[in-house]
Design a protein around this motif. Sequence first.
Motif, short mmCIF file in Angstrom:
data_model
loop_
_atom_site.label_atom_id
_atom_site.label_comp_id
_atom_site.label_asym_id
_atom_site.label_seq_id
_atom_site.Cartn_x
_atom_site.Cartn_y
_atom_site.Cartn_z
N VAL A 124 -1.49 -19.72 -35.26
CA VAL A 124 -1.06 -18.49 -34.35
C VAL A 124 -2.06 -18.90 -33.29
CG1 VAL A 124 -1.53 -16.01 -34.04
CG2 VAL A 124 -1.11 -16.86 -36.24
N ILE A 125 -1.59 -18.52 -31.79
CA ILE A 125 -2.40 -18.62 -30.75
C ILE A 125 -2.92 -17.43 -30.26
CG2 ILE A 125 -2.58 -19.51 -28.48
CD1 ILE A 125 -0.53 -21.84 -29.36
N ILE A 126 -3.94 -16.98 -30.02
CA ILE A 126 -4.32 -15.80 -29.19
C ILE A 126 -4.73 -16.32 -27.76
CG2 ILE A 126 -6.08 -14.11 -28.91
CD1 ILE A 126 -6.72 -14.35 -31.89
N ALA A 127 -4.01 -15.76 -26.69
CA ALA A 127 -4.21 -16.12 -25.37
C ALA A 127 -4.65 -14.92 -24.72
CB ALA A 127 -2.85 -16.79 -24.88
N GLY A 128 -5.79 -14.95 -23.99
CA GLY A 128 -6.40 -14.01 -23.11
C GLY A 128 -6.44 -14.50 -21.76
N ALA A 129 -6.06 -13.44 -20.88
CA ALA A 129 -5.93 -13.83 -19.41
C ALA A 129 -6.14 -12.51 -18.60
CB ALA A 129 -4.59 -14.43 -18.96
N GLY A 130 -6.52 -12.66 -17.40
CA GLY A 130 -6.85 -11.46 -16.62
C GLY A 130 -5.97 -11.74 -15.29
N GLY A 131 -5.94 -10.68 -14.45
CA GLY A 131 -5.01 -11.02 -13.39
C GLY A 131 -3.71 -11.11 -13.46
N ALA A 132 -3.09 -12.07 -12.97
CA ALA A 132 -1.48 -12.27 -13.16
C ALA A 132 -1.00 -12.40 -14.53
CB ALA A 132 -1.19 -13.25 -12.23
N ALA A 133 -2.04 -13.01 -15.23
CA ALA A 133 -2.14 -13.30 -16.77
C ALA A 133 -0.90 -13.95 -17.54
CB ALA A 133 -2.19 -11.72 -17.48
N HIS A 134 -0.61 -14.95 -16.61
CA HIS A 134 0.84 -15.70 -17.28
C HIS A 134 0.44 -16.51 -18.38
CE1 HIS A 134 1.96 -15.16 -12.86
NE2 HIS A 134 2.88 -14.54 -13.56
N LEU A 135 -0.90 -16.63 -18.94
CA LEU A 135 -1.42 -17.75 -20.10
C LEU A 135 -0.63 -17.41 -21.24
CD1 LEU A 135 -2.57 -20.18 -20.84
CD2 LEU A 135 -4.54 -18.63 -21.37
N PRO A 136 -0.40 -16.19 -21.80
CA PRO A 136 0.33 -15.90 -22.77
C PRO A 136 1.85 -16.10 -23.00
CG PRO A 136 -1.30 -13.98 -22.61
CD PRO A 136 -1.14 -15.16 -21.36
N GLY A 137 2.28 -15.65 -21.94
CA GLY A 137 3.68 -15.85 -21.93
C GLY A 137 4.26 -17.37 -21.54
N MET A 138 3.53 -18.13 -20.72
CA MET A 138 3.64 -19.50 -20.60
C MET A 138 3.55 -20.12 -21.78
SD MET A 138 5.25 -19.77 -17.58
CE MET A 138 5.27 -21.52 -17.65
N VAL A 139 2.58 -20.03 -22.44
CA VAL A 139 2.22 -20.78 -23.79
C VAL A 139 3.53 -20.24 -24.77
CG1 VAL A 139 0.73 -20.75 -25.92
CG2 VAL A 139 -0.08 -20.86 -23.29
N ALA A 140 3.87 -19.06 -24.78
CA ALA A 140 4.84 -18.66 -25.73
C ALA A 140 6.23 -19.34 -25.52
CB ALA A 140 5.05 -17.23 -25.67
N VAL A 169 -6.99 -9.03 -19.85
CA VAL A 169 -8.52 -9.24 -19.61
C VAL A 169 -8.50 -8.48 -18.59
CG1 VAL A 169 -10.56 -10.41 -19.44
CG2 VAL A 169 -8.85 -11.15 -21.02
N LYS A 170 -9.37 -7.32 -18.19
CA LYS A 170 -9.96 -6.83 -17.19
C LYS A 170 -10.78 -7.61 -16.31
CE LYS A 170 -11.41 -2.53 -14.97
NZ LYS A 170 -12.07 -1.12 -15.19
N SER A 171 -10.36 -8.52 -15.37
CA SER A 171 -11.13 -9.23 -14.63
C SER A 171 -11.63 -8.70 -13.44
CB SER A 171 -10.58 -10.48 -14.53
OG SER A 171 -9.25 -10.31 -13.77
N SER A 172 -12.27 -9.59 -12.58
CA SER A 172 -12.84 -9.29 -11.29
C SER A 172 -11.88 -8.82 -10.26
CB SER A 172 -13.87 -10.12 -10.87
OG SER A 172 -13.40 -11.36 -10.86
N ASN A 173 -10.98 -9.53 -10.36
CA ASN A 173 -9.73 -9.70 -9.37
C ASN A 173 -8.57 -8.75 -9.57
OD1 ASN A 173 -8.64 -11.53 -11.41
ND2 ASN A 173 -7.69 -12.63 -9.89
N SER A 174 -8.75 -7.80 -10.93
CA SER A 174 -7.88 -7.13 -11.52
C SER A 174 -7.64 -5.68 -11.11
CB SER A 174 -8.13 -6.88 -13.10
OG SER A 174 -7.29 -6.09 -13.76
#
Length: 162
Positions: free
Chosen positions: A60-76, A88-93
């Motif tokens: 299983v992969i847990i992928a956290g990302a803020g802003g545009a947050a493409h990491l989980p979808g691209m990995v999937a 993730v609520k990031s500074s540029n969010s």
Amino acid sequence: MNPQIGIIMGSKSDLGVMQDAADILNELGVAYEITVVSAHRTPDRMFNYAKEAAGRGIKVIIAGAGGAAHLPGMVASLTHLPVIGVPVKSSNSIDGWDSILSILQMPNGIPVATVALNAAKNAGLLAAQIIATANETVTNNLIAYKQELAKKVEESAREMEG
């Protein structure tokens, strides 16, 4: 013990949130690996991570990302493994909504399980539940964890009720 869960994040600044997934996996006795993999700044690293994870024993992969947050979808899109996205609520969010919607609104055919904003602990629990389908020790650890949650609620109720 070989890692069964991969925890990845788009930036080291996400570690404050993503550490919660690692902490609950430690508590439940589930081996994991943790690293930074940026979909935008290191696409080759992301591609390689997603393609090689299963071969290393990751389930299983847990992928956290803020802003545009493409990491989980691209990995999937690059693996057959289940991917759990942590917005993730990031500074540029934009109050985290950009991250939530980027992870939640995946097209049919590329599912990403999505937990609440900054809810990496729930992502860790969900990943452990997936692992528990084929691991009795993790099953027992999850049962004990949930029993402890119930016990705390019962104690709180007794305190309030006098």
